[in-house]
Write a protein that holds these residues in place. Structure first.
Motif, mmCIF file in Angstrom:
data_model
loop_
_atom_site.group_PDB
_atom_site.id
_atom_site.type_symbol
_atom_site.label_atom_id
_atom_site.label_comp_id
_atom_site.label_asym_id
_atom_site.label_seq_id
_atom_site.Cartn_x
_atom_site.Cartn_y
_atom_site.Cartn_z
ATOM 1 N N TRP A 45 -13.727 5.965 -1.463
ATOM 2 C CA TRP A 45 -13.989 4.559 -1.776
ATOM 3 C C TRP A 45 -15.118 4.431 -2.799
ATOM 4 O O TRP A 45 -15.050 3.588 -3.703
ATOM 5 N N VAL B 16 -5.621 -5.423 -2.555
ATOM 6 C CA VAL B 16 -6.258 -4.248 -1.956
ATOM 7 C C VAL B 16 -5.312 -3.058 -1.914
ATOM 8 O O VAL B 16 -5.747 -1.909 -1.840
ATOM 9 N N TYR C 179 -16.092 0.449 -0.246
ATOM 10 C CA TYR C 179 -14.996 -0.525 -0.127
ATOM 11 C C TYR C 179 -15.410 -1.892 -0.668
ATOM 12 O O TYR C 179 -14.680 -2.500 -1.469
ATOM 13 N N SER D 24 0.835 -1.204 0.000
ATOM 14 C CA SER D 24 0.000 0.000 0.000
ATOM 15 C C SER D 24 0.869 1.254 0.000
ATOM 16 O O SER D 24 0.561 2.250 -0.680
ATOM 17 N N THR E 152 -6.009 0.900 -2.103
ATOM 18 C CA THR E 152 -5.662 1.657 -0.898
ATOM 19 C C THR E 152 -4.706 2.796 -1.226
ATOM 20 O O THR E 152 -4.797 3.885 -0.642
ATOM 21 N N LEU F 156 -12.647 9.474 3.231
ATOM 22 C CA LEU F 156 -12.577 8.017 3.062
ATOM 23 C C LEU F 156 -13.846 7.481 2.424
ATOM 24 O O LEU F 156 -13.790 6.630 1.516
ATOM 25 N N VAL G 9 -6.741 5.637 -2.441
ATOM 26 C CA VAL G 9 -7.534 6.242 -1.370
ATOM 27 C C VAL G 9 -6.654 7.082 -0.444
ATOM 28 O O VAL G 9 -6.996 8.224 -0.107
ATOM 29 N N ALA H 251 -18.562 4.493 3.253
ATOM 30 C CA ALA H 251 -17.213 3.922 3.214
ATOM 31 C C ALA H 251 -17.266 2.407 3.063
ATOM 32 O O ALA H 251 -16.543 1.828 2.237
ATOM 33 N N VAL H 252 -18.117 1.760 3.848
ATOM 34 C CA VAL H 252 -18.230 0.298 3.770
ATOM 35 C C VAL H 252 -18.773 -0.118 2.405
ATOM 36 O O VAL H 252 -18.252 -1.045 1.757
ATOM 37 N N ARG I 94 -13.813 -3.568 -4.025
ATOM 38 C CA ARG I 94 -13.128 -4.860 -3.954
ATOM 39 C C ARG I 94 -13.755 -5.864 -4.914
ATOM 40 O O ARG I 94 -13.040 -6.628 -5.592
#
Length: 258
Positions: free
Chosen positions: A159, A104, A245, A11, A108, A155, A111, A241-242, A249
């Motif tokens: 994302w 990831v 993400y 990262s 990342t 964040l 981000v 954010a969740v 992914r």
């Protein structure tokens, strides 16, 4: 070396890559730094006198800074959507998929780079606002809370921007995200109180995600009560954010030939 340590190392490498790209694409940095300051000067210097009547007591610049900070985060995330889409369409993402690195870490790096740019841009906005008469009443706790809200929102939106950049077939598709983050703040408490709006617009402005974030920032900076806006803002940011993400992914892992 543990999996976590490898992911952190990869990262950091991707973060350095993204920061170095700023030298190749200086327009991106100028856009993310300069546009929020330009908006601040526009709304304070051009529209401030007319807008003052809508906010009641206090200086208009004290009211509008929180909205400009939100738009600063939005512009930073928008630049990330375009950057990720450029990597996707130019085939860099496909190369990264074949390399022995933590997958990831590719996302990342984008981000973390965006969050760093956003923090610098937000600091520049506050500095310019102070020069033009912004007088926050925040103590150390208020500044810390405002910083936390900015980072959490960065964040969340970044994302989502990464996911949009991966999904879009071209830069025009990624621009859809820019349109959303540019329009929604205007229908919120960013520039005038929702109570001054009419009908359905007032209802939307009161309940859209950006309003509690702006109200929380404003309360933290001006030392005024935040009320329920604080936990609502955190809930919206955490949810975005969740969702961003998980979505990013899933898109990154999908078969490129599919």
């Amino acid at each position: 070396m543990s999996t976590l340590a490898l992911t952190a190392r990869d990262s950091a490498t991707m973060l350095r890559r993204n920061l170095r790209h700023l030298r190749r694409y200086p327009g991106m940095m100028i856009m993310s730094l300069g546009m929020p300051v330009l908006l601040l000067l526009l709304f304070v210097g051009v529209f401030g006198g007319a807008m003052q009547a809508g906010v009641g007591s206090g200086q208009y610049i004290d009211y509008v800074v929180s909205g400009i900070l939100l738009m600063t985060v939005g512009y930073g995330a928008s630049m990330t959507a375009l950057s990720v889409n450029r990597d996707m369409t130019e085939g860099i993402i496909s190369r990264f998929r074949t390399m022995a690195i933590a997958r990831v870490s590719v996302l990342t790096g984008h981000v973390l780079g965006a969050v760093l740019r956003t923090v610098v841009s937000a600091a520049l906005v506050v500095l310019v606002a102070l020069l033009f008469g912004f007088r926050p009443a925040a103590g150390a706790g208020g500044w810390f809370a405002a910083f936390g809200v900015v980072v959490l929102l960065a964040l969340a939106l970044t994302w989502l921007a990464v996911a949009v950049g991966l999904l879009a077939k071209n830069a025009e598709g990624a621009n859809l995200f820019i349109l959303v983050v540019q329009v929604l703040p205007f229908v919120s408490s960013a520039f005038v109180p929702p109570d001054s709006m009419s009908g359905a617009v007032r209802w939307f402005a009161r309940h859209e995600p950006f309003t509690p974030v702006i109200d929380t920032l404003r309360g933290a900076l001006l030392g005024t009560p935040v009320g329920d806006s604080g936990w609502i803002a955190v809930a919206w940011c955490a949810g975005f954010a969740v969702a961003g993400y998980v979505w990013a992914r899933a898109l990154f892992r999908r078969d490129p030939a599919a």
